[in-house]
Design a protein around this motif. Sequence first.
Motif: not given
Length: 214
Positions: A85-91, A103-117, A128-135
Amino acid sequence: MFRLNETIGERMCDMGNKTMIYLLVFIVLFFLITDVITLMFRGPNFTVEYYNSDVLVGYTDVATITTLSGLKFKSEKKKEEYLTTYEQTSLETFKKYFSEISKDIGKKIEVLDFKSNIKNNASILEITETVVLKGIVQPKNDTYIFDMGQIRMNSVANSTFKVHLPEDVRIESVEPTPTKNLGTLIIWSGEDIKTFPRIVYKRLSLQDHQKEGE
């Protein structure tokens, strides 16, 4: 006589409507309670043994979060099901999660990149998950605010949450109280990890550097 019968009929109708409303409320509550009890007794298929998060922030609205999590499963079968399930849906899961958080915090956070090992370490599955977030960092004049609202976090023993700041930084405030504050490195450990941190910081000016050198 007609009016009396009409009044009695209206009252019976009202009683019938109220009874129906009460019945609907009871049915809804019944299913809610059943779901909660089912979830409580079913429990998760794994436990989080530890996690270590490292956050890199600077003088932009982008931050990088790398998290190493150690998961222990009830059985090998449950682990394999989770991995499939994780490998199919993680991103997609990450994007959906931060979309809801926005939506909850009223602050737009966007996922720019995601990698996992993923790797097995004895009976522990390490992800190990690395996520790059904008906002996630909000620049405001000469001030930068790093936060995601009062999001609760798991206080797991042997776990750490670290925020790495630039070398020329001046910290204005930090919440909640960290385990260690080393200036450019702020650390929360174990039970001190309560909510997602909120750090307000600035870039040291030339005058600030001169004052520190005096």
